[in-house]
Scaffold this motif. Structure first.
Motif, PDB file in Angstrom:
ATOM      1  N   ALA A   1     -15.438  -3.655   6.139  1.00 61.05           N
ATOM      2  CA  ALA A   1     -14.324  -2.926   5.530  1.00 61.05           C
ATOM      3  C   ALA A   1     -14.741  -2.166   4.282  1.00 61.05           C
ATOM      4  O   ALA A   1     -14.101  -1.188   3.897  1.00 61.05           O
ATOM      5  CB  ALA A   1     -13.198  -3.899   5.186  1.00 61.05           C
TER       6      ALA A   1
ATOM      7  N   HIS B   1      -8.706  -1.049   0.519  1.00 64.76           N
ATOM      8  CA  HIS B   1      -7.508  -0.208   0.523  1.00 64.76           C
ATOM      9  C   HIS B   1      -7.257   0.392  -0.855  1.00 64.76           C
ATOM     10  O   HIS B   1      -6.891   1.566  -0.991  1.00 64.76           O
ATOM     11  CB  HIS B   1      -6.309  -1.041   0.968  1.00 64.76           C
ATOM     12  CG  HIS B   1      -5.043  -0.257   1.120  1.00 64.76           C
ATOM     13  ND1 HIS B   1      -4.924   0.811   1.969  1.00 64.76           N
ATOM     14  CD2 HIS B   1      -3.834  -0.384   0.508  1.00 64.76           C
ATOM     15  CE1 HIS B   1      -3.705   1.310   1.895  1.00 64.76           C
ATOM     16  NE2 HIS B   1      -3.027   0.609   1.006  1.00 64.76           N
TER      17      HIS B   1
ATOM     18  N   GLY C   1       0.792  -1.224   0.000  1.00 65.36           N
ATOM     19  CA  GLY C   1       0.000   0.000   0.000  1.00 65.36           C
ATOM     20  C   GLY C   1       0.818   1.265   0.000  1.00 65.36           C
ATOM     21  O   GLY C   1       0.274   2.352   0.070  1.00 65.36           O
TER      22      GLY C   1
ATOM     23  N   ALA D   1      -1.807  -1.074  -3.441  1.00 66.23           N
ATOM     24  CA  ALA D   1      -2.583  -2.272  -3.183  1.00 66.23           C
ATOM     25  C   ALA D   1      -3.117  -2.848  -4.485  1.00 66.23           C
ATOM     26  O   ALA D   1      -3.124  -4.044  -4.685  1.00 66.23           O
ATOM     27  CB  ALA D   1      -3.736  -1.962  -2.231  1.00 66.23           C
TER      28      ALA D   1
ATOM     29  N   ARG E   1     -16.572   2.352   1.399  1.00 66.52           N
ATOM     30  CA  ARG E   1     -15.931   2.324   0.085  1.00 66.52           C
ATOM     31  C   ARG E   1     -16.883   1.957  -1.045  1.00 66.52           C
ATOM     32  O   ARG E   1     -16.662   2.325  -2.183  1.00 66.52           O
ATOM     33  CB  ARG E   1     -14.783   1.305   0.082  1.00 66.52           C
ATOM     34  CG  ARG E   1     -13.723   1.544   1.140  1.00 66.52           C
ATOM     35  CD  ARG E   1     -12.949   2.820   0.880  1.00 66.52           C
ATOM     36  NE  ARG E   1     -11.845   3.004   1.805  1.00 66.52           N
ATOM     37  CZ  ARG E   1     -11.521   4.168   2.338  1.00 66.52           C
ATOM     38  NH1 ARG E   1     -12.234   5.251   2.073  1.00 66.52           N
ATOM     39  NH2 ARG E   1     -10.488   4.280   3.143  1.00 66.52           N
TER      40      ARG E   1
ATOM     41  N   GLY F   1     -10.254  -6.648   2.326  1.00 69.00           N
ATOM     42  CA  GLY F   1      -9.333  -5.652   2.867  1.00 69.00           C
ATOM     43  C   GLY F   1      -8.513  -4.972   1.787  1.00 69.00           C
ATOM     44  O   GLY F   1      -8.373  -3.743   1.767  1.00 69.00           O
ATOM     45  N   ARG F   2      -7.975  -5.762   0.857  1.00 65.49           N
ATOM     46  CA  ARG F   2      -7.143  -5.183  -0.191  1.00 65.49           C
ATOM     47  C   ARG F   2      -7.980  -4.329  -1.147  1.00 65.49           C
ATOM     48  O   ARG F   2      -7.535  -3.283  -1.612  1.00 65.49           O
ATOM     49  CB  ARG F   2      -6.416  -6.290  -0.953  1.00 65.49           C
ATOM     50  CG  ARG F   2      -5.322  -5.748  -1.870  1.00 65.49           C
ATOM     51  CD  ARG F   2      -4.569  -6.861  -2.562  1.00 65.49           C
ATOM     52  NE  ARG F   2      -3.595  -6.294  -3.503  1.00 65.49           N
ATOM     53  CZ  ARG F   2      -3.057  -6.953  -4.508  1.00 65.49           C
ATOM     54  NH1 ARG F   2      -3.396  -8.214  -4.719  1.00 65.49           N
ATOM     55  NH2 ARG F   2      -2.191  -6.374  -5.303  1.00 65.49           N
TER      56      ARG F   2
ATOM     57  N   GLY G   1      -9.698   3.144  -1.467  1.00 65.12           N
ATOM     58  CA  GLY G   1      -9.375   4.292  -0.633  1.00 65.12           C
ATOM     59  C   GLY G   1      -8.208   5.100  -1.161  1.00 65.12           C
ATOM     60  O   GLY G   1      -8.175   6.323  -1.027  1.00 65.12           O
ATOM     61  N   ARG G   2      -7.245   4.436  -1.786  1.00 67.39           N
ATOM     62  CA  ARG G   2      -6.079   5.146  -2.309  1.00 67.39           C
ATOM     63  C   ARG G   2      -6.355   5.815  -3.648  1.00 67.39           C
ATOM     64  O   ARG G   2      -5.507   6.516  -4.187  1.00 67.39           O
ATOM     65  CB  ARG G   2      -4.899   4.176  -2.468  1.00 67.39           C
ATOM     66  CG  ARG G   2      -4.356   3.685  -1.141  1.00 67.39           C
ATOM     67  CD  ARG G   2      -3.007   3.015  -1.312  1.00 67.39           C
ATOM     68  NE  ARG G   2      -1.997   3.960  -1.756  1.00 67.39           N
ATOM     69  CZ  ARG G   2      -1.434   3.955  -2.963  1.00 67.39           C
ATOM     70  NH1 ARG G   2      -1.817   3.078  -3.863  1.00 67.39           N
ATOM     71  NH2 ARG G   2      -0.512   4.835  -3.293  1.00 67.39           N
TER      72      ARG G   2
END
Length: 594
Positions: free
Chosen positions: A186, A166, A129, A135, A190, A162-163, A169-170
């Protein structure tokens, strides 16, 4: 993504059958002066009766219906990590937006219909990440190009909850929608069921739907992929009154009749048929890699008054849909543009695409070990002989799956691998790089466990004899299966395909007749025989013998993935060697009989 200070105040408790409208953040590189409103709540359980604005949220007044607008929808799907063409996609989008910028009555939105990953080395970039090790790079690339929103595909969900969270989110403020994906905490901040985009006074509503087909289990996350038709029917009547235009972004596949990918439950055609006529104005599709409307909107792709569009795969085309929005909404034009004929945005490519490609190439050069000096492992052998009988490469893969499944604690007796899952061979006697292995098996398909009796295995092997490549015939995808070392048999070709049969079957050294009532655990991939449907329809159905329908066999989805297991096996043995299973041992023999 969403304004979660606002969302938190209304999120608990939810009123039954109610969704909340909260302010999101538009992609700053996307549609000019756009505002995003996100729907928060559960569309899977029951029909939505009310959509309420959250505290402090107020929708601007609706534009007069007489104020006619033009809306361009720019779309693509199933890029699967083929980022080399993305500078051309970004360039076409930027040019389209520049042309519309000074026109108060024309808006442009850009949409992706999923499967951004799956099938390339980009999936294997280390998932730390950090800025230099994302990610997953797809969503950040899309955000930089100005894509406004999208839906995750089944291979995007394969990243794991989770990935995936992430990676989203990025990406900045790229909105992702999936009304039938629920349960994963999670993803709560998103992934949203639907969104309302306000652009130049128009309210354009979007609902996201994704397929449950071939989705890797993620039980620890609580994520569920539910019936997409139910979610659409729960949500469309409530959202439609808030919209000038309502669009479904779908990764369901075109229809149940498609052979290019597994369509589970319903595709876009079945979705359109199930909705009231004209309930939505457009379905933007993906998943089946279908090229639709290449020469303009075709009548066969208008179902129940709803146009359906899709752009194939790997960025070969980008789609553009023109809509006139006034007292009524009309799709006036839909077309595909060949990506390689579009000019490249050199600045975008230099800044965003080339660094990513360089990073992927560097990862691909990583050496995994060496390959035995055996021509049976080569790409030529895969192309010419893989489905005609025994193969050292197929033996290696099947035996490796048994070993690694057992090491992971699964009581597997045998494994079987579809020949169509093996896309290339290896360089005999040379170094084995990560890039070379990913050419062999580009997709990280989920491992499934089937429980088959000895009698069922005998029937499956008889079926397999019908699918073997025969001398003088063109090679095609028939779903010929390779088995691990415990399964041995003879294929008797006969004079014709319909006469093909098997003999001398043994399971773990025992004659098949002694194993009829015993149940065996067989590991395979979720995509087994996924590409054999066309052969089954056009050839298998006319052989005069019933085929073995693997779809009817109950399967247990594991959290194991084929490519990951095989990379582990290669690492454990320092490459692809006879000692690791890369050899012929006589498990399949061929003979003629009349």
């Amino acid at each position: 993504m969403g304004d979660w200070d606002t969302v938190t105040r209304v999120r608990t408790p939810f009123a039954p059958a109610t969704m909340w409208l909260v302010r999101g953040r538009a992609n700053p590189n996307g549609a000019r002066d756009a505002a995003v409103y996100l729907l928060v709540g559960d569309a899977t359980a029951e029909p939505i009766k009310e959509i309420r604005p959250a505290a402090g949220v107020e929708l601007p007044a609706r534009r007069p219906s007489a104020a006619e607008m033009r809306l361009t929808i720019f779309h693509f799907n199933d890029l699967h990590g083929r980022y080399g063409v993305f500078g051309r996609i970004a360039g076409r989008l930027a040019a389209t937006r520049r042309a519309a910028a000074g026109d108060a009555r024309r808006a442009v939105l850009a949409i992706t219909a999923g499967d951004e990953c799956g099938g390339t080395l980009a999936d294997l970039l280390p998932a730390s990440g950090g800025a230099d090790r994302p990610a997953h790079p797809a969503y950040r690339l899309y955000a930089e190009a100005g894509i406004d929103l999208g839906v995750p595909g089944n291979h995007d969900l394969d990243l794991g909850t989770g990935r995936l969270a992430h990676a989203i989110g990025r990406a900045g403020h790229l909105t992702l929608l999936a009304a039938n994906v629920t349960g994963a905490a999670a993803l709560a901040e998103r992934l949203y069921p639907a969104a309302l985009l306000l652009v130049k006074g128009m309210r354009v509503g979007f609902i996201g739907l994704t397929t449950a087909a071939q989705v890797r289990p993620d039980p620890a996350s609580g994520r569920r992929v539910t019936d997409p038709l139910a979610a659409a029917h729960h949500l469309v009547p409530a959202l439609r009154p808030l919209c000038d235009v309502l669009i479904i972004v779908s990764h369901l596949g075109l229809s149940l009749n498609q052979h290019s990918a597994i369509v589970e439950g319903a595709g876009d055609v079945e979705l359109a048929r199930s909705l009231p006529t004209g309930a939505v104005h457009l379905i933007i599709g993906g998943h089946t890699h279908t090229v639709l409307n290449e020469g303009g909107l075709s009548a066969e792709n208008i179902v129940n008054g709803i146009p359906i569009v899709q752009t194939g795969k790997f960025g070969q085309f980008v789609g553009e849909v023109e809509m006139r929005v006034g007292a009524t909404v009309e799709v006036t034009h839909a077309c595909l543009r060949a990506t390689l004929e579009l000019p490249d945005d050199a600045a975008f490519t230099r800044a965003h695409v080339q660094p990513l490609l360089a990073q992927i190439a560097a990862e691909g050069r990583r050496v995994l070990g060496r390959v035995a000096d055996d021509a049976d492992l080569s790409t030529a052998a895969v192309r010419e002989r893989l489905a005609e009988g025994e193969s050292a490469l197929a033996n290696f893969i099947a035996d490796a799956l048994v070993a690694r499944c057992r090491a992971a604690g699964y009581p597997v007796d045998f494994a079987m691998i579809d020949a169509t899952s093996i896309h290339a061979g290896l360089p005999p006697g040379a170094e084995l790089t990560l890039a070379a292995w990913c050419e062999v098996m580009p997709f990280d398909d989920t491992i499934c466990l089937l429980r088959l009796t000895g009698r069922q295995i005998e029937a499956l092997l008889r079926d397999n004899a019908l699918r073997v490549e025969r001398p003088g015939e063109p090679h095609t995808q028939r779903g010929f299966l390779h088995f691990s070392a415990g399964v041995r048999y003879v294929i008797q070709l006969g004079q014709t395909r319909a006469e093909a049969d098997v003999a001398a079957i043994t399971l773990n050294g025992r004659p098949i007749a002694a194993c009829y009532e015993q149940t065996f655990v067989v590991a395979t991939t979720g995509f087994v025989r996924g590409l054999a449907a066309a052969w089954e329809t056009h050839v298998g159905a006319h052989l005069g013998r019933p085929l073995f329908d693997l779809k009817r066999v109950p399967r247990e989805h594991t959290n194991l993935c084929a490519r990951t297991l095989l990379l582990e096996h290669i690492a454990a043995h320092g490459g692809v060697w006879p000692e690791a299973g890369a050899r012929r041992d006589g498990r399949i023999a061929r003979q003629l009989w009349s």
